[in-house]
Design a protein around this motif. Structure first.
Motif, PDB file in Angstrom:
ATOM      1  N   ASP A 165       0.948  -1.302  -0.041  1.00 29.74           N
ATOM      2  CA  ASP A 165      -0.039  -0.080   0.119  1.00 29.74           C
ATOM      3  C   ASP A 165       0.799   1.182  -0.094  1.00 29.74           C
ATOM      4  OD1 ASP A 165       0.861  -0.441   2.532  1.00 29.74           O
ATOM      5  OD2 ASP A 165      -0.827   0.172   3.595  1.00 29.74           O
TER       6      ASP A 165
ATOM      7  N   THR B 190      -6.024   0.818  -5.849  1.00 25.52           N
ATOM      8  CA  THR B 190      -6.458   1.337  -4.662  1.00 25.52           C
ATOM      9  C   THR B 190      -6.013   2.688  -4.311  1.00 25.52           C
ATOM     10  OG1 THR B 190      -5.035  -0.185  -3.553  1.00 25.52           O
ATOM     11  CG2 THR B 190      -7.139  -0.918  -4.046  1.00 25.52           C
TER      12      THR B 190
ATOM     13  N   ARG C 211      -8.310   3.770   3.486  1.00 25.78           N
ATOM     14  CA  ARG C 211      -8.164   2.290   4.115  1.00 25.78           C
ATOM     15  C   ARG C 211      -8.529   1.236   2.922  1.00 25.78           C
ATOM     16  NH1 ARG C 211     -12.249   2.702   9.561  1.00 25.78           N
ATOM     17  NH2 ARG C 211     -10.978   4.384  10.597  1.00 25.78           N
TER      18      ARG C 211
ATOM     19  N   GLY D 122      -5.956  -0.453   2.077  1.00 24.17           N
ATOM     20  CA  GLY D 122      -5.091  -1.906   2.129  1.00 24.17           C
ATOM     21  C   GLY D 122      -5.937  -3.133   2.165  1.00 24.17           C
ATOM     22  N   LEU D 123      -7.121  -3.322   2.877  1.00 23.85           N
ATOM     23  CA  LEU D 123      -7.788  -4.349   2.905  1.00 23.85           C
ATOM     24  C   LEU D 123      -8.341  -4.796   1.659  1.00 23.85           C
ATOM     25  CD1 LEU D 123      -9.059  -6.673   4.536  1.00 23.85           C
ATOM     26  CD2 LEU D 123     -10.710  -5.336   5.040  1.00 23.85           C
ATOM     27  N   LEU D 124      -8.785  -3.694   1.065  1.00 26.14           N
ATOM     28  CA  LEU D 124      -9.359  -4.037  -0.575  1.00 26.14           C
ATOM     29  C   LEU D 124      -8.314  -4.478  -1.516  1.00 26.14           C
ATOM     30  CD1 LEU D 124     -11.596  -3.982  -2.704  1.00 26.14           C
ATOM     31  CD2 LEU D 124     -11.060  -1.475  -3.138  1.00 26.14           C
TER      32      LEU D 124
ATOM     33  N   SER E 271      -5.590  -6.030  -0.465  1.00 24.42           N
ATOM     34  CA  SER E 271      -5.071  -7.450  -0.247  1.00 24.42           C
ATOM     35  C   SER E 271      -6.408  -8.525  -0.777  1.00 24.42           C
ATOM     36  CB  SER E 271      -5.249  -7.844   1.370  1.00 24.42           C
ATOM     37  OG  SER E 271      -4.379  -6.650   1.761  1.00 24.42           O
ATOM     38  N   LEU E 272      -7.543  -8.029  -0.652  1.00 26.91           N
ATOM     39  CA  LEU E 272      -8.413  -9.022  -1.386  1.00 26.91           C
ATOM     40  C   LEU E 272      -8.294  -9.303  -2.876  1.00 26.91           C
ATOM     41  CD1 LEU E 272     -11.640  -7.828   0.626  1.00 26.91           C
ATOM     42  CD2 LEU E 272     -10.054  -9.927   0.950  1.00 26.91           C
TER      43      LEU E 272
END
Length: 218
Positions: A65, A149, A154, A156-158, A160-161
């Protein structure tokens, strides 16, 4: 391109959570696994190829990220987009800088950490080669995910997915190459397929990354 590469390497060394974070996480995972599965040498030797590759994958994921986030926050990314350097070249340099600061240290440290998991001595060379061949693909795929992204709060989670499913083929072939090396079998097929994935990502993903950046910067 060389100036941009030097700048990104300097930022990775100076910025918190940059250079060294992935290597520290790699070490922590490898050290904790024997506590979780027990001290049986046979069990550790059997799962060592997969554990080492999963740990390397997750370590590479930690700093993704930050590939474009710092440039977006300080306004450098729009300047890069309007500079004479094509965005495709920017994406390639970003991926290279991430590999030098994350993938290369993981590759060099993996044989030493394999000792903690009782990795078969015959597999050390295959572990080193598979990581050297496969980690550039992790960096290029991660650069593409970071471009998708960038600018999102935030994200980072998206990211990763989005990135983790694309990592699976590299993970499978990398761990299989090490496993075959430990068993004394030929690992050529797994390494060739892994190399094909890496060459494909290096050839195609800079264009996809540049397209994603152009969309997010509009």
């Amino acid at each position: 391109m060389i100036a941009l590469l030097k700048r990104d390497l300097a930022l990775a060394v100076r910025a918190g959570g940059g250079f060294g974070l992935g290597l520290a996480f790699f070490l922590i995972v490898v050290v904790l696994v024997p506590f979780g599965v027990g001290p049986q040498a046979e069990v550790l030797a059997r799962i060592a190829p997969g554990i080492l590759w999963v740990a390397a994958l997750l370590s590479a994921l930690l700093s993704l990220d930050r590939i474009f986030a710092l440039d977006f926050e300080d306004g450098a990314l729009p300047l890069l987009a309007t500079s004479p350097l094509p965005l495709e070249a920017v994406a390639l340099v970003k991926g290279l800088a991430h590999w030098i600061t994350t993938g290369l240290p993981l590759t060099l440290a993996a044989p030493a950490l394999g000792f903690l998991l009782n990795l078969d001595p015959a597999a050390y060379a295959f572990l080193l080669v598979s990581l050297a061949v496969g980690t550039p693909a992790l960096s290029m795929i991660g650069t593409f995910g970071a471009a998708l992204t960038v600018g999102l709060r935030r994200g980072g989670l998206l990211m990763s997915l989005l990135v983790l499913p694309l990592y699976i083929p590299t993970l499978i072939f990398g761990a299989e190459a090490v496993r075959r090396g430990a068993d004394g079998a030929s690992a050529a097929t797994a390494l060739v397929l892994q190399g094909g994935i890496t060459l494909g990502t290096v050839a195609l993903l800079p264009f996809a990354t540049a397209a994603a950046l152009r969309v997010n910067l509009r």
